[in-house]
Design a protein around this motif. Structure first.
Motif, PDB file in Angstrom:
ATOM      1  N   GLY A   1       0.813  -1.203   0.000  1.00 33.78           N
ATOM      2  CA  GLY A   1       0.000   0.000   0.000  1.00 33.78           C
ATOM      3  C   GLY A   1       0.847   1.254   0.000  1.00 33.78           C
ATOM      4  O   GLY A   1       2.087   1.209  -0.008  1.00 33.78           O
ATOM      5  N   LEU A   2       0.185   2.389  -0.033  1.00 38.65           N
ATOM      6  CA  LEU A   2       0.837   3.687   0.124  1.00 38.65           C
ATOM      7  C   LEU A   2       0.672   4.125   1.572  1.00 38.65           C
ATOM      8  O   LEU A   2      -0.426   4.019   2.142  1.00 38.65           O
ATOM      9  N   ALA A   3       1.751   4.613   2.163  1.00 42.16           N
ATOM     10  CA  ALA A   3       1.710   5.049   3.560  1.00 42.16           C
ATOM     11  C   ALA A   3       2.496   6.344   3.687  1.00 42.16           C
ATOM     12  O   ALA A   3       3.709   6.360   3.476  1.00 42.16           O
ATOM     13  N   GLY A   4       1.797   7.435   3.983  1.00 45.50           N
ATOM     14  CA  GLY A   4       2.452   8.738   4.076  1.00 45.50           C
ATOM     15  C   GLY A   4       2.114   9.449   5.371  1.00 45.50           C
ATOM     16  O   GLY A   4       1.053   9.247   5.961  1.00 45.50           O
ATOM     17  N   VAL A   5       3.035  10.322   5.805  1.00 47.41           N
ATOM     18  CA  VAL A   5       2.813  11.084   7.034  1.00 47.41           C
ATOM     19  C   VAL A   5       3.633  12.367   6.980  1.00 47.41           C
ATOM     20  O   VAL A   5       4.748  12.392   6.426  1.00 47.41           O
ATOM     21  N   ARG A   6       3.058  13.452   7.521  1.00 42.65           N
ATOM     22  CA  ARG A   6       3.833  14.686   7.721  1.00 42.65           C
ATOM     23  C   ARG A   6       4.922  14.430   8.740  1.00 42.65           C
ATOM     24  O   ARG A   6       4.701  13.747   9.747  1.00 42.65           O
ATOM     25  N   CYS A   7       6.096  14.975   8.500  1.00 45.02           N
ATOM     26  CA  CYS A   7       7.110  14.994   9.548  1.00 45.02           C
ATOM     27  C   CYS A   7       6.625  15.974  10.615  1.00 45.02           C
ATOM     28  O   CYS A   7       6.286  17.113  10.304  1.00 45.02           O
ATOM     29  N   VAL A   8       6.518  15.499  11.842  1.00 41.09           N
ATOM     30  CA  VAL A   8       5.784  16.230  12.879  1.00 41.09           C
ATOM     31  C   VAL A   8       6.714  17.108  13.712  1.00 41.09           C
ATOM     32  O   VAL A   8       7.850  16.742  14.002  1.00 41.09           O
ATOM     33  N   GLU A   9       6.196  18.286  14.090  1.00 42.43           N
ATOM     34  CA  GLU A   9       6.939  19.174  14.949  1.00 42.43           C
ATOM     35  C   GLU A   9       6.814  18.713  16.396  1.00 42.43           C
ATOM     36  O   GLU A   9       5.769  18.226  16.814  1.00 42.43           O
ATOM     37  N   PRO A  10       7.867  18.807  17.195  1.00 41.42           N
ATOM     38  CA  PRO A  10       7.777  18.425  18.608  1.00 41.42           C
ATOM     39  C   PRO A  10       6.760  19.290  19.342  1.00 41.42           C
ATOM     40  O   PRO A  10       6.571  20.466  19.029  1.00 41.42           O
ATOM     41  N   GLY A  11       6.072  18.695  20.313  1.00 41.14           N
ATOM     42  CA  GLY A  11       5.070  19.421  21.078  1.00 41.14           C
ATOM     43  C   GLY A  11       4.834  18.779  22.425  1.00 41.14           C
ATOM     44  O   GLY A  11       5.434  17.756  22.769  1.00 41.14           O
ATOM     45  N   ALA A  12       3.934  19.389  23.191  1.00 43.31           N
ATOM     46  CA  ALA A  12       3.613  18.895  24.532  1.00 43.31           C
ATOM     47  C   ALA A  12       2.363  18.045  24.558  1.00 43.31           C
ATOM     48  O   ALA A  12       2.065  17.434  25.586  1.00 43.31           O
ATOM     49  N   ASP A  13       1.608  17.977  23.444  1.00 44.94           N
ATOM     50  CA  ASP A  13       0.354  17.231  23.446  1.00 44.94           C
ATOM     51  C   ASP A  13      -0.007  16.851  22.018  1.00 44.94           C
ATOM     52  O   ASP A  13       0.083  17.681  21.109  1.00 44.94           O
ATOM     53  N   ALA A  14      -0.395  15.600  21.797  1.00 48.35           N
ATOM     54  CA  ALA A  14      -0.821  15.136  20.474  1.00 48.35           C
ATOM     55  C   ALA A  14      -1.901  14.087  20.639  1.00 48.35           C
ATOM     56  O   ALA A  14      -1.826  13.227  21.531  1.00 48.35           O
ATOM     57  N   TRP A  15      -2.924  14.150  19.755  1.00 49.34           N
ATOM     58  CA  TRP A  15      -4.055  13.222  19.779  1.00 49.34           C
ATOM     59  C   TRP A  15      -4.104  12.412  18.497  1.00 49.34           C
ATOM     60  O   TRP A  15      -3.825  12.935  17.405  1.00 49.34           O
ATOM     61  N   PHE A  16      -4.503  11.132  18.625  1.00 48.74           N
ATOM     62  CA  PHE A  16      -4.701  10.250  17.482  1.00 48.74           C
ATOM     63  C   PHE A  16      -5.985   9.460  17.717  1.00 48.74           C
ATOM     64  O   PHE A  16      -6.270   9.039  18.842  1.00 48.74           O
ATOM     65  N   VAL A  17      -6.768   9.250  16.650  1.00 50.49           N
ATOM     66  CA  VAL A  17      -8.028   8.511  16.756  1.00 50.49           C
ATOM     67  C   VAL A  17      -8.107   7.539  15.586  1.00 50.49           C
ATOM     68  O   VAL A  17      -7.942   7.945  14.426  1.00 50.49           O
ATOM     69  N   GLY A  18      -8.360   6.253  15.877  1.00 50.17           N
ATOM     70  CA  GLY A  18      -8.429   5.277  14.804  1.00 50.17           C
ATOM     71  C   GLY A  18      -8.532   3.861  15.326  1.00 50.17           C
ATOM     72  O   GLY A  18      -8.931   3.624  16.469  1.00 50.17           O
ATOM     73  N   PRO A  19      -8.137   2.873  14.512  1.00 51.23           N
ATOM     74  CA  PRO A  19      -8.191   1.474  14.930  1.00 51.23           C
ATOM     75  C   PRO A  19      -7.263   1.217  16.114  1.00 51.23           C
ATOM     76  O   PRO A  19      -6.211   1.846  16.252  1.00 51.23           O
ATOM     77  N   GLY A  20      -7.665   0.267  16.956  1.00 53.60           N
ATOM     78  CA  GLY A  20      -6.866  -0.085  18.118  1.00 53.60           C
ATOM     79  C   GLY A  20      -5.963  -1.278  17.857  1.00 53.60           C
ATOM     80  O   GLY A  20      -6.019  -1.914  16.794  1.00 53.60           O
ATOM     81  N   PRO A  21      -5.137  -1.640  18.845  1.00 57.96           N
ATOM     82  CA  PRO A  21      -4.159  -2.729  18.658  1.00 57.96           C
ATOM     83  C   PRO A  21      -4.779  -4.112  18.538  1.00 57.96           C
ATOM     84  O   PRO A  21      -4.081  -5.060  18.165  1.00 57.96           O
ATOM     85  N   ALA A  22      -6.086  -4.264  18.817  1.00 63.90           N
ATOM     86  CA  ALA A  22      -6.733  -5.561  18.606  1.00 63.90           C
ATOM     87  C   ALA A  22      -7.167  -5.766  17.160  1.00 63.90           C
ATOM     88  O   ALA A  22      -7.495  -6.885  16.768  1.00 63.90           O
ATOM     89  N   SER A  23      -7.187  -4.706  16.362  1.00 57.74           N
ATOM     90  CA  SER A  23      -7.619  -4.821  14.964  1.00 57.74           C
ATOM     91  C   SER A  23      -6.491  -4.599  13.968  1.00 57.74           C
ATOM     92  O   SER A  23      -6.678  -4.818  12.773  1.00 57.74           O
ATOM     93  N   ALA A  24      -5.322  -4.145  14.430  1.00 62.20           N
ATOM     94  CA  ALA A  24      -4.187  -3.907  13.537  1.00 62.20           C
ATOM     95  C   ALA A  24      -2.905  -3.910  14.357  1.00 62.20           C
ATOM     96  O   ALA A  24      -2.924  -3.834  15.595  1.00 62.20           O
ATOM     97  N   ASP A  25      -1.802  -4.014  13.659  1.00 58.42           N
ATOM     98  CA  ASP A  25      -0.488  -3.858  14.296  1.00 58.42           C
ATOM     99  C   ASP A  25      -0.214  -2.362  14.404  1.00 58.42           C
ATOM    100  O   ASP A  25       0.116  -1.703  13.409  1.00 58.42           O
ATOM    101  N   VAL A  26      -0.374  -1.797  15.586  1.00 62.79           N
ATOM    102  CA  VAL A  26      -0.303  -0.354  15.791  1.00 62.79           C
ATOM    103  C   VAL A  26       0.984  -0.025  16.556  1.00 62.79           C
ATOM    104  O   VAL A  26       1.193  -0.529  17.667  1.00 62.79           O
ATOM    105  N   THR A  27       1.825   0.807  15.949  1.00 68.96           N
ATOM    106  CA  THR A  27       3.110   1.168  16.550  1.00 68.96           C
ATOM    107  C   THR A  27       3.160   2.666  16.787  1.00 68.96           C
ATOM    108  O   THR A  27       2.884   3.460  15.881  1.00 68.96           O
ATOM    109  N   LEU A  28       3.506   3.053  18.009  1.00 66.83           N
ATOM    110  CA  LEU A  28       3.677   4.457  18.382  1.00 66.83           C
ATOM    111  C   LEU A  28       5.161   4.802  18.320  1.00 66.83           C
ATOM    112  O   LEU A  28       5.984   4.146  18.964  1.00 66.83           O
TER     113      LEU A  28
END
Length: 493
Positions: free
Chosen positions: A151-178
């Motif tokens: 597949g295609l997988a893209g992401v913005r290179c992220v600026e450092p910060g004190a707080d970040a939120w993510f919403v989506g599939p959990g680790p029981a439905s996919a291999d999720v890596t932080l």
């Protein structure tokens, strides 16, 4: 005696007349009152920015700064200082800095820089100063045509910060890596909170960790909380800053992509950049507070803005994440979603491609691009298409869209007008002479209403569509410098 009294009253009257005369002269000749205006914030150009590309190995890295910067400047792309790389299983990377050598230096605003990064390696930091800083954007995009990560997988290179939120599939439905990285010179005290469909499963109390300067970690979320099928996840720091990114792999024939950073919880959230292609559409909404809520859902489509039949609302219990299938409501139509609630929520959306082998993409709650937006990686070839999806949910809007090539002169910008409550999808064609790769600059015109959007990249293969998406982020072009005023507190304790 009577004459003496009369003389005293006469003298008093003369004194009063004299005082009145003096007062009249003073009143007539007083200086004009000085109007004291409250100090205003000053809009100043950004002079220094940094971002972290979380796992660029085996990807194409893109870096661009819009034209217009004055004076010298440069953007240095280098391995994260002090890091040798994590083990991908919750380990960390700390080293002697030998991998911090520069990959490249970019010093031409208005031209796209791209480089294929070999597999393996460490996170890359992009640090820009001077004329290369204002509006700088960077992104990584991987392309796999077979195997478990097809597949295609893209992401913005992220600026450092004190707080970040993510919403989506959990680790029981996919291999999720932080992926976490500390690109600063001070240690970061990091905590993770997770909200599943059943409620909170991971709190900041039990998930704390310290990242030293230059350290990075790749954490398998199933090792922290294996049961959630869906999740809202917050990465926060008590001290220091951290760059956070999440990658999801569904396995062979099911897709792979990164979760974009979502807006912080609010009572009004816009999820933009939904492409007009066929396939499944799943909305994820997280209410991290202590109060249940009913979220009102409105779709902004090319022909109008309205609630979808039988999908007007979504019940979200306190401290949990809920899912709403919108495939029959917005599937096949370019769209944005407007969510409103009595309590703060945040949201993301999963886009599933079509074909025997599926791919996935994600968009998320995003801000309006009042100061403009830049997308580093756009491309178009025989089988690849880049689309820009723009929405004006609340008022009519107008923007200018300009494409920046890898070489040659950028064409003039194109004006795009959006009626209130409408979404428009544009197919992007590469500028002449610049090859198949380009960047995109979107700039609202004066007086425009709020604009939200996203870039979608898809590719047609014999196995099925491959797709990745990126909501438009607010360009880091200007900074509002807080007002200053004379105050004794500046010198007194």
């Amino acid at each position: 005696m009577k004459g003496l009294i009369e003389n005293r009253f006469g003298l008093l009257a003369l004194v009063m007349v004299a005082v009145a005369a003096l007062y009249g002269v003073a009143f007539a000749t007083r200086p004009a009152p000085v109007t004291v205006r409250p100090p205003q914030a000053v809009k100043a150009p950004v002079e220094s920015v940094s971002a972290v590309c979380p796992a660029p190995g085996g990807t194409r890295l893109s870096v661009v700064t819009p034209p217009g910067g004055q004076g010298p400047g440069s953007a240095v792309v280098a391995g994260l200082a002090g890091a040798e790389g994590g083990d991908g299983k919750g380990g960390n990377g700390k080293g002697d800095g030998k991998d911090a050598r520069p990959v490249s230096t970019v010093d031409q605003p208005g031209l796209l820089w791209q480089k294929e990064i070999p597999a393996g390696g460490i996170p890359l930091a992009v640090d820009a100063t001077g004329s290369m800083a204002a509006g700088l954007e960077s992104a990584q995009t991987a392309r796999e045509t077979s195997g478990p990560q097809r597949g295609l997988a893209g992401v913005r290179c992220v600026e450092p910060g004190a707080d970040a939120w993510f919403v989506g599939p959990g680790p029981a439905s996919a291999d999720v890596t932080l992926y976490l990285a500390n690109a600063d010179g001070a240690a970061a005290d990091v905590s993770i909170s997770m909200y599943s469909g059943e409620g909170p499963v991971l709190s900041e109390r039990g998930s704390g960790m310290i990242l030293q300067p230059g350290e990075h970690r790749a954490i398998q979320l199933r090792d922290l909380a294996p049961s959630p099928l869906v999740m809202g996840l917050e990465v926060s720091t008590a001290t220091g800053r951290v760059a956070a990114a999440i990658r999801t792999v569904f396995g062979k024939g099911r897709g792979v992509d990164w979760l974009p950073v979502a807006t912080a919880p609010a009572t009004s959230v816009v999820v933009p950049g939904i492409p007009g292609t066929a396939g499944q559409r799943e909305l994820y909404v997280t209410a991290p507070g202590e109060q249940d809520t009913v979220v009102n859902v409105k779709a902004v489509l090319k022909d109008g803005s309205y609630a979808l039949k039988n999908k007007e609302t979504l019940d979200v219990p306190a401290g949990s994440t809920a899912v709403l299938d919108l495939s029959t409501g917005i599937g096949g139509q370019p769209a944005a979603l407007v969510l409103t609630s009595d309590v703060p929520v945040t949201a993301g959306l999963k886009i599933t491609g079509t074909g025997s082998s599926q791919d996935v993409a994600f968009t998320a709650g995003a801000p309006s691009i009042d100061l403009g937006s830049v997308v580093a990686d756009g491309r178009a070839a025989r089988k690849q298409t880049s689309r820009l999806v723009l929405s004006a949910p609340f008022a009519q809007a107008a923007v200018k869209v300009q494409l920046l090539p890898k070489e040659g002169t950028a064409p003039p910008p194109v004006e795009v007008r959006l009626p209130a409550g409408r979404t428009r999808e544009m197919k992007l064609t590469p500028p002449p002479g610049g090859g198949t790769g380009f960047s995109v600059v979107v700039q609202p015109e004066p007086g425009s209403g709020p604009v939200y959007g996203g870039r979608v990249l898809d590719e047609t293969t014999t196995d099925g569509q491959m797709v990745t998406a990126q909501p438009l982020a607010l360009a880091r072009t200007w900074a509002l410098v807080p007002p200053t005023a004379d105050s004794p507190s500046a010198v007194l304790p």
